[in-house]
Enzyme design. Structure first.
Site, short mmCIF file in Angstrom:
data_model
loop_
_atom_site.label_atom_id
_atom_site.label_comp_id
_atom_site.label_asym_id
_atom_site.label_seq_id
_atom_site.Cartn_x
_atom_site.Cartn_y
_atom_site.Cartn_z
N ASN A 77 -6.25 -2.71 2.04
CA ASN A 77 -6.22 -4.16 2.19
C ASN A 77 -7.65 -4.68 2.23
O ASN A 77 -8.54 -4.01 2.75
CB ASN A 77 -5.52 -4.55 3.49
CG ASN A 77 -4.01 -4.47 3.39
OD1 ASN A 77 -3.45 -4.43 2.32
ND2 ASN A 77 -3.36 -4.45 4.54
N ARG A 106 0.82 -1.22 0.00
CA ARG A 106 0.00 0.00 0.00
C ARG A 106 0.85 1.26 0.00
O ARG A 106 0.59 2.18 -0.77
CB ARG A 106 -0.97 0.00 1.18
CG ARG A 106 -2.08 -1.03 1.04
CD ARG A 106 -2.98 -1.06 2.23
NE ARG A 106 -2.19 -1.43 3.42
CZ ARG A 106 -2.53 -1.14 4.66
NH1 ARG A 106 -3.63 -0.46 4.93
NH2 ARG A 106 -1.77 -1.53 5.66
#
Length: 90
Positions: A38, A20
């Site tokens: 996520n 990320r």
């Protein structure tokens, strides 16, 4: 200025490897708007919007990801443009 928006679901070893944060950095380099998060199933979901060339470059980057990731698949789908300024990690 024509803007393209895509939503991606990236599977493989993509959680716990900095995916990320790396995605946020890459999106910043490409001047894209959107988000990354996520998912409960172990995948990473990304929504990104911008100039078509930048969106295509991001899609290509997602297929590799950062060095510690092991991307197995990337499912891409066109989506409606989102009113998001900047790129954030959710």
């Amino acid at each position: 200025m024509s803007e393209l928006s895509l939503q991606a679901v990236v599977t493989g070893k993509v959680q716990g490897v900095g995916f990320r944060a790396a995605t946020v950095r890459q999106a910043g380099k490409l001047d894209l708007n959107g988000w990354v998060r996520n998912r409960d199933d172990g995948a990473v979901e990304v929504l990104f919007s911008g100039e078509p060339e930048a969106v295509e470059a991001m899609a290509a980057w997602l297929r590799k990801g950062p060095s510690r990731a092991r991307v197995e698949s990337v499912a891409l789908a066109a989506c409606a443009p989102q009113a998001i300024a900047g790129f954030v990690q959710l």
